[in-house]
Design a protein around this motif. Structure first.
Motif, PDB file in Angstrom:
ATOM      1  N   GLU A 226     -46.157 100.657  55.428  1.00 46.60           N
ATOM      2  CA  GLU A 226     -45.639 100.169  56.467  1.00 46.60           C
ATOM      3  C   GLU A 226     -44.636  98.906  56.295  1.00 46.60           C
ATOM      4  N   VAL A 227     -43.640  99.042  56.468  1.00 50.40           N
ATOM      5  CA  VAL A 227     -42.597  98.011  56.254  1.00 50.40           C
ATOM      6  C   VAL A 227     -42.265  97.342  57.471  1.00 50.40           C
ATOM      7  N   THR A 228     -42.120  95.994  57.664  1.00 47.71           N
ATOM      8  CA  THR A 228     -42.107  95.373  58.900  1.00 47.71           C
ATOM      9  C   THR A 228     -40.733  94.524  58.558  1.00 47.71           C
ATOM     10  N   ILE A 229     -39.708  94.520  59.206  1.00 47.69           N
ATOM     11  CA  ILE A 229     -38.715  93.280  59.242  1.00 47.69           C
ATOM     12  C   ILE A 229     -38.691  92.400  60.208  1.00 47.69           C
ATOM     13  N   SER A 230     -39.075  91.305  60.169  1.00 45.22           N
ATOM     14  CA  SER A 230     -39.026  90.075  61.190  1.00 45.22           C
ATOM     15  C   SER A 230     -37.937  88.973  60.864  1.00 45.22           C
ATOM     16  N   ASN A 231     -37.509  88.936  62.007  1.00 42.22           N
ATOM     17  CA  ASN A 231     -36.249  87.791  62.169  1.00 42.22           C
ATOM     18  C   ASN A 231     -36.585  86.590  62.319  1.00 42.22           C
ATOM     19  N   ASP A 232     -36.707  85.504  61.451  1.00 46.58           N
ATOM     20  CA  ASP A 232     -37.392  84.215  61.866  1.00 46.58           C
ATOM     21  C   ASP A 232     -36.105  82.998  62.161  1.00 46.58           C
ATOM     22  N   ASN A 233     -35.044  83.505  61.823  1.00 45.63           N
ATOM     23  CA  ASN A 233     -33.741  82.506  62.142  1.00 45.63           C
ATOM     24  C   ASN A 233     -33.361  82.524  64.031  1.00 45.63           C
ATOM     25  N   ILE A 311     -43.564 104.872  66.423  1.00 40.30           N
ATOM     26  CA  ILE A 311     -44.088 103.496  65.741  1.00 40.30           C
ATOM     27  C   ILE A 311     -43.648 102.377  66.411  1.00 40.30           C
ATOM     28  N   PRO A 312     -44.489 101.432  66.520  1.00 36.03           N
ATOM     29  CA  PRO A 312     -43.935 100.126  67.299  1.00 36.03           C
ATOM     30  C   PRO A 312     -42.943  99.509  66.730  1.00 36.03           C
ATOM     31  N   PHE A 313     -41.891  99.072  67.728  1.00 37.58           N
ATOM     32  CA  PHE A 313     -40.708  98.267  67.072  1.00 37.58           C
ATOM     33  C   PHE A 313     -39.641  99.091  66.332  1.00 37.58           C
ATOM     34  N   CYS A 314     -39.941 100.315  66.331  1.00 32.17           N
ATOM     35  CA  CYS A 314     -38.851 101.290  65.564  1.00 32.17           C
ATOM     36  C   CYS A 314     -37.859 101.854  66.506  1.00 32.17           C
ATOM     37  N   CYS A 315     -36.829 102.421  65.906  1.00 32.17           N
ATOM     38  CA  CYS A 315     -35.944 103.122  66.719  1.00 32.17           C
ATOM     39  C   CYS A 315     -35.034 102.529  67.683  1.00 32.17           C
ATOM     40  N   ARG A 316     -34.377 101.384  67.228  1.00 39.24           N
ATOM     41  CA  ARG A 316     -33.529 100.464  67.881  1.00 39.24           C
ATOM     42  C   ARG A 316     -32.030 100.461  67.355  1.00 39.24           C
ATOM     43  N   ASN A 317     -31.668 101.432  66.613  1.00 42.94           N
ATOM     44  CA  ASN A 317     -30.169 101.744  66.069  1.00 42.94           C
ATOM     45  C   ASN A 317     -30.195 100.437  65.141  1.00 42.94           C
ATOM     46  N   ASP A 326     -34.524  87.189  72.197  1.00 39.93           N
ATOM     47  CA  ASP A 326     -35.747  88.107  72.643  1.00 39.93           C
ATOM     48  C   ASP A 326     -36.788  88.375  71.720  1.00 39.93           C
ATOM     49  N   PRO A 327     -37.912  87.935  71.800  1.00 38.51           N
ATOM     50  CA  PRO A 327     -38.918  87.873  70.771  1.00 38.51           C
ATOM     51  C   PRO A 327     -39.217  89.363  70.357  1.00 38.51           C
ATOM     52  N   SER A 328     -39.308  90.297  71.542  1.00 36.61           N
ATOM     53  CA  SER A 328     -39.577  91.620  71.156  1.00 36.61           C
ATOM     54  C   SER A 328     -38.957  92.584  70.664  1.00 36.61           C
TER      55      SER A 328
END
Length: 648
Positions: A226-233, A311-317, A326-328
């Motif tokens: 499972e690969v998660t990309i999180s933006n912290d900037n 998959i949570p947080f998927c499919c957002r172009n 927007d944290p979500s």
């Protein structure tokens, strides 16, 4: 004499043969006398490596060695593990039939010692159950690597070798010559090894973007990650992200959920080693066999797809927004099924990809580091709340925004003010120059001042307005004319008013491109004015706590779409019309005493659009054109002028 010479040569030959055979004969005799697990390490060769350094302790050398583990006991040895006490800053490049027991990858640093475990041959049977078949009783690990500071003929031996399995007691290692050490370990069910094979997790790092590679299911030949990309900037953003990496051991992607390979092609597997090994696998179902695949996000319509989505947080172009917006929407996630190749067919042999890279369409450039092993990720178990479930193994990749002189901005800013009639436009070639600008325009000439209405038309329609304005203001006209800014997005910052208790500015965004921007945002860094920020009227705006002196703005709900450039009302004669958003911003002087609005304190030092830092003009509007002279001063000057003329 001839006979004597022949006898001498025969004697020398026999002597050399005996001495050259001694190590292997000795090892064979010693192994036979061990009624347990026999472990031996033999240094087989090495040579000097470049570069040549003056410090002998830092000179690199190649080493080759062989580790042998032989079961001479009465019980099968399950999942063998051996500690090799490397001590010369060794870097292990390859090891046949073995992996590093802590899950770290090869090549890797082993200079503080390491534990090897079986990959292809994991269990060692006994002589009784195999009729003495050494292919089932023993394993040989041929190692190649590099080390520092031990030059031939010196031999870089480890400080110790020992079995790392529970249930055995090992004696002191014995040396045979200068290049061999061995130890015999006997069965003792109550004994516990003092060699730790626990994984040493590194602390998680912070950066602009964090990527976690979580192993969530594993089998001998494949695993799910499972690969998660999180933006912290707080000002970072990605649109239409594309994620790439390099496989290390000929892995390939069988299927995905939540994302998809940019290129679907299994031909590299069919005609490669993967096709030779997985003879029964239908490669028509394999998604990607590239050594460096590129993964892209799916559209929102695929979120509820039972095969590709859910998959949570998927499919957002491919959109990842900053957490301040927007944290979500600041996270993206997908899963992949990865097939492995020999000799890594072991459910505990897990190697993450390397050389990660992530890109977006209108976003800053990210530079990613190497994956580091961190503690397994814990997440809520949706099937058994309130329990948490843990990943099997986790690696983290940290990416940071880089700003180099080679990178060309994608947006630019123009300045204007109520106290000057001219607009200072975007810089010449702010977002790049034509390949041969000297034939059409000058890339070196400074951009010409403009009348305010010229900001509303494309650059190619501004020439007449710019020349007319130069004539009115008695300004020079360059020949050839300056090149345009060539930016898809431009922003005008206009200082609108200045009064005793405060002042106002107006910010206008122009989209000159063919692509609209959904959920856009902008940010301005105001070194001397930010603390006086009051309100943004047509946008949502706030003063960021996480970024000093920075005001963050985004479109209000229903107005968060910066449309693309469109045709004019009469396309045959009217210029194209940019997409536009505009708002007035108010400031108070109570929190910024001494602020000099007319002197330039009201202009931003940095401007960002969708995470990209924009090009700013090098000069500010001058207040000379609108300087108000007090009446008393004017009368005094007139009196002096009259006296001057009377004296002539």
């Amino acid at each position: 004499l001839l006979a004597m010479s022949m006898h001498v040569h025969v004697f020398i030959f026999l002597t050399l043969a005996i001495f050259s055979a001694t190590p292997s004969m000795s090892q064979s005799q010693t192994a036979a006398s061990c009624n347990g697990i026999f472990v031996s390490y033999v240094y087989t060769g090495g040579e000097r490596l470049p570069p040549n350094v003056s410090d002998a302790t830092q000179q690199p050398y190649r080493f080759e060695s062989r580790l042998t583990v032989l079961n001479n006991g009465l019980e099968e040895l399950k999942s063998w593990k051996v500690f090799v006490g490397f001590q010369h800053s060794e870097w292990l490049v390859s090891a046949s039939n073995a992996v590093l027991a802590d899950g770290t990858s090869i090549p890797g640093a082993v200079g503080n010692g390491t534990v090897l475990s079986g990959s292809t041959v994991k269990d060692l049977k006994t002589a009784v159950t195999t009729a003495g078949d050494l292919t089932q009783m023993q394993v040989r690990v041929d190692m190649v690597g590099s080390l520092l500071g031990v030059a031939p003929p010196s031999v870089p031996m480890p400080r110790s070798v020992t079995l790392a399995n529970d249930g055995f007691v090992c004696g002191q290692p014995s040396r045979e010559g200068s290049n061999e050490t061995h130890v015999c370990c006997r069965s003792d069910p109550s004994s516990r090894t003092n060699v730790s094979t626990e994984v040493e997790f590194l602390p998680r790092e912070k950066g602009d973007l964090s990527i976690t590679y979580d192993i969530i299911r594993t089998y001998d030949s494949n695993y799910w990650a499972e690969v998660t990309i999180s933006n912290d900037n707080p000002l970072g953003r990605l649109d239409n992200w594309r994620l790439s990496w390099d496989w290390q051991n000929d892995e390939f992607i069988y299927t995905t959920k939540g994302a998809y390979p940019l290129k679907v092609d299994s031909s590299d597997c069919v005609f490669g080693s993967q096709g030779s090994f997985y003879k029964e696998l239908d490669f028509a179902n394999v998604l990607n066999c590239e050594r460096r695949p590129t993964i892209v996000d799916l559209p929102p319509s695929r979120f509820n797809d039972s095969e590709l989505g859910q998959i949570p947080f998927c499919c957002r172009n491919g959109t990842i927004l900053p957490p301040t917006m927007d944290p979500s929407m600041s996270t993206s996630r997908f899963q992949i099924q990865v097939f492995k190749m020999p000799p890594n067919l072991n459910r505990s042999t897990l190697t993450p990809p390397r050389n990660w890279e992530i890109k977006g369409t209108f976003n800053p450039h990210y530079e990613c580091g190497n994956p580091i092993r961190v503690s397994p990720t814990e997440s809520p178990d949706l099937t058994h709340p309130p329990s948490n479930k843990s990943s099997i193994a986790t690696w983290q990749v940290v990416c940071n925004i880089t700003n180099t002189e080679r990178e060309t901005p994608k947006c630019c800013v123009s300045f204007s003010a109520y106290y000057n009639e001219s607009v200072i436009p975007c810089n010449t070639c702010a977002c790049g120059c034509p390949s041969n600008p000297e034939r059409t325009c000058s890339a070196a000439s400074q951009a010409m001042l403009l009348p305010p209405e010229a900001l509303l038309v494309p650059f190619e329609n501004r020439t007449r307005k710019a020349v007319s304005w130069a004539e009115i203001k008695h300004l020079p006209v360059p020949n050839p004319m300056p090149c345009g800014d060539n930016c898809g997005v431009s922003i005008n910052w206009h200082v609108a008013t200045d009064y005793r208790k405060g002042w106002t500015a107006r910010m206008t965004l122009f989209n000159w491109g063919d692509t609209s921007f959904a959920d856009w945002f902008a940010a301005v860094e105001m070194d001397k004015a930010a603390k006086g920020f009051e309100e943004v009227y047509s946008f949502n705006g706030s003063l960021l706590e996480s970024v000093e002196n920075t005001i963050f703005m985004q479109g209000k709900e229903g107005l968060n779409f910066l449309v693309a450039e469109t045709d004019g009302s009469n396309p045959r004669k009217d210029p194209r019309v940019p997409g536009k958003q505009q708002s007035v911003i108010s400031f108070t002087k109570k929190e910024t005493p001494g602020i000099n609005v007319v002197g330039g304190d009201a202009f931003p030092s940095k401007v960002f659009f969708n995470g990209e830092e924009c090009s700013l003009p090098s000069v500010l509007p001058s207040s000379v054109a609108r300087t108000e002279v007090p009446l008393a001063t004017m009368m005094f000057l007139l009196m002096l002028l009259s006296i001057f003329f009377m004296s002539l």
